[in-house]
Design a protein around this motif. Structure first.
Motif, mmCIF file in Angstrom:
data_model
loop_
_atom_site.group_PDB
_atom_site.id
_atom_site.type_symbol
_atom_site.label_atom_id
_atom_site.label_comp_id
_atom_site.label_asym_id
_atom_site.label_seq_id
_atom_site.Cartn_x
_atom_site.Cartn_y
_atom_site.Cartn_z
ATOM 1 N N LYS A 121 0.726 -1.463 0.033
ATOM 2 C CA LYS A 121 -0.070 -0.037 0.218
ATOM 3 C C LYS A 121 0.773 1.746 -0.064
ATOM 4 C CE LYS A 121 -3.621 2.021 2.683
ATOM 5 N NZ LYS A 121 -4.659 1.943 3.559
ATOM 6 N N LYS A 122 0.546 2.327 -0.988
ATOM 7 C CA LYS A 122 1.168 3.779 -0.670
ATOM 8 C C LYS A 122 0.551 4.887 -0.150
ATOM 9 C CE LYS A 122 3.882 1.973 -4.289
ATOM 10 N NZ LYS A 122 4.226 2.748 -6.494
ATOM 11 N N SER A 123 1.063 5.583 0.686
ATOM 12 C CA SER A 123 0.231 6.368 1.971
ATOM 13 C C SER A 123 0.833 7.806 1.356
ATOM 14 C CB SER A 123 -0.153 6.249 3.041
ATOM 15 O OG SER A 123 -0.776 4.594 3.298
ATOM 16 N N TYR A 124 -0.523 8.623 1.624
ATOM 17 C CA TYR A 124 0.530 10.011 1.477
ATOM 18 C C TYR A 124 0.554 10.629 3.098
ATOM 19 C CZ TYR A 124 0.489 10.751 -3.557
ATOM 20 O OH TYR A 124 0.019 10.503 -5.031
ATOM 21 N N ILE A 125 1.633 10.791 3.489
ATOM 22 C CA ILE A 125 2.246 12.293 4.876
ATOM 23 C C ILE A 125 2.231 13.332 4.640
ATOM 24 C CG2 ILE A 125 2.445 10.940 6.860
ATOM 25 C CD1 ILE A 125 3.436 8.200 6.396
ATOM 26 N N PRO A 126 1.451 14.094 5.295
ATOM 27 C CA PRO A 126 2.375 15.227 5.518
ATOM 28 C C PRO A 126 3.226 15.878 5.674
ATOM 29 C CG PRO A 126 -0.171 15.215 6.071
ATOM 30 C CD PRO A 126 0.044 13.872 5.875
ATOM 31 N N VAL A 127 4.094 16.086 5.073
ATOM 32 C CA VAL A 127 5.565 16.851 6.049
ATOM 33 C C VAL A 127 5.228 17.298 7.264
ATOM 34 C CG1 VAL A 127 6.701 17.089 3.619
ATOM 35 C CG2 VAL A 127 5.954 18.842 4.573
ATOM 36 N N ASP A 128 3.707 17.538 7.796
ATOM 37 C CA ASP A 128 3.687 17.988 8.853
ATOM 38 C C ASP A 128 4.385 17.215 9.734
ATOM 39 O OD1 ASP A 128 2.228 21.245 7.935
ATOM 40 O OD2 ASP A 128 2.138 19.321 6.364
ATOM 41 N N ALA A 129 3.418 15.549 9.449
ATOM 42 C CA ALA A 129 3.894 14.621 10.255
ATOM 43 C C ALA A 129 5.407 14.688 10.649
ATOM 44 C CB ALA A 129 3.041 13.520 10.091
ATOM 45 N N VAL A 130 6.345 14.951 10.303
ATOM 46 C CA VAL A 130 8.057 14.242 10.408
ATOM 47 C C VAL A 130 8.091 15.207 11.372
ATOM 48 C CG1 VAL A 130 9.543 14.519 9.561
ATOM 49 C CG2 VAL A 130 8.247 14.482 8.089
ATOM 50 N N ALA A 131 8.314 14.292 12.573
ATOM 51 C CA ALA A 131 9.093 14.908 14.261
ATOM 52 C C ALA A 131 10.346 14.415 14.032
ATOM 53 C CB ALA A 131 7.963 14.158 15.621
ATOM 54 N N ASP A 132 11.021 13.661 13.583
ATOM 55 C CA ASP A 132 12.352 13.449 13.198
ATOM 56 C C ASP A 132 13.046 12.642 12.026
ATOM 57 O OD1 ASP A 132 14.747 14.030 14.929
ATOM 58 O OD2 ASP A 132 14.321 12.180 15.940
ATOM 59 N N VAL A 133 14.094 13.462 11.868
ATOM 60 C CA VAL A 133 14.715 12.468 10.252
ATOM 61 C C VAL A 133 16.213 12.564 11.161
ATOM 62 C CG1 VAL A 133 16.150 12.736 8.153
ATOM 63 C CG2 VAL A 133 13.881 14.031 8.862
ATOM 64 N N THR A 134 16.739 11.392 11.318
ATOM 65 C CA THR A 134 17.879 10.516 11.697
ATOM 66 C C THR A 134 18.143 9.459 11.150
ATOM 67 O OG1 THR A 134 16.811 9.216 13.343
ATOM 68 C CG2 THR A 134 17.641 11.283 14.468
ATOM 69 N N GLY A 135 20.048 9.600 11.011
ATOM 70 C CA GLY A 135 20.206 8.583 9.905
ATOM 71 C C GLY A 135 19.501 8.493 8.673
ATOM 72 N N ASP A 136 19.116 7.125 8.756
ATOM 73 C CA ASP A 136 18.398 6.671 7.600
ATOM 74 C C ASP A 136 17.047 6.590 8.104
ATOM 75 O OD1 ASP A 136 18.490 4.252 9.008
ATOM 76 O OD2 ASP A 136 19.386 3.432 7.277
ATOM 77 N N GLN A 137 16.235 7.214 9.045
ATOM 78 C CA GLN A 137 14.894 6.766 9.402
ATOM 79 C C GLN A 137 14.133 8.010 9.817
ATOM 80 O OE1 GLN A 137 14.465 5.754 13.903
ATOM 81 N NE2 GLN A 137 14.259 3.505 13.279
ATOM 82 N N VAL A 138 12.672 8.170 9.855
ATOM 83 C CA VAL A 138 12.219 9.305 9.382
ATOM 84 C C VAL A 138 10.828 8.936 10.380
ATOM 85 C CG1 VAL A 138 10.312 10.383 8.712
ATOM 86 C CG2 VAL A 138 12.270 10.118 7.026
#
Length: 142
Positions: free
Chosen positions: A70-87
């Motif tokens: 499944k492919k889901s669209y997630i608003p960039v507003d939901a990004v809490a943290d970006v570390t290394g290769d993990q969002v």
């Protein structure tokens, strides 16, 4: 910008645009929910070519060997943290699983965006007073 003149959004991979820095390109990164549970991978970024900003993450999840994915669209507003290769996003895995799906044959793009923002509980980027969250930038925009 009001809802009657929302720009057409496009997958970054379908444009000639690039991310400002390779270190900021999150495509292929693992996505986790707010509890740290792995949800899937970022398959692409959905960009507003006029404003040159990323508006949604296109997250691929579920399935096995590409079957039933499944492919889901997630608003960039939901990004809490970006570390290394993990969002990490600030929503639950269930919210991602229950997100509206986009089928251009069944629903127009603007209606879909309205439903996605409503589902996640964020004000849409075309609303009055919207402030773009810190996120990887495309060249040419602050």
């Amino acid at each position: 910008m009001n809802s009657s003149n929302i720009p057409v959004l496009t997958r970054l991979s379908d444009t000639h645009q690039t991310i400002t820095s390779d270190d900021e390109d999150v495509r292929g990164h693992t996505v986790t929910d707010r509890s740290g549970n792995e949800l899937g991978k970022i398959g692409d970024l959905i960009v507003d070519e006029v404003e040159r900003k990323v508006r949604f993450l296109l997250v691929e999840h579920g399935g096995f060997l590409g079957i039933g994915e499944k492919k889901s669209y997630i608003p960039v507003d939901a990004v809490a943290d970006v570390t290394g290769d993990q969002v990490r996003i600030d929503r639950t895995g269930q919210q991602i699983a229950d997100a509206p799906t986009y089928d251009p044959e069944l629903v127009e793009q603007k209606e879909f965006y309205d439903r996605v923002y409503e589902h996640y509980g964020y004000a849409p980027f075309w609303g009055t007073g919207y402030v773009y969250p810190p996120f990887p930038r495309l060249p040419g925009r602050p």
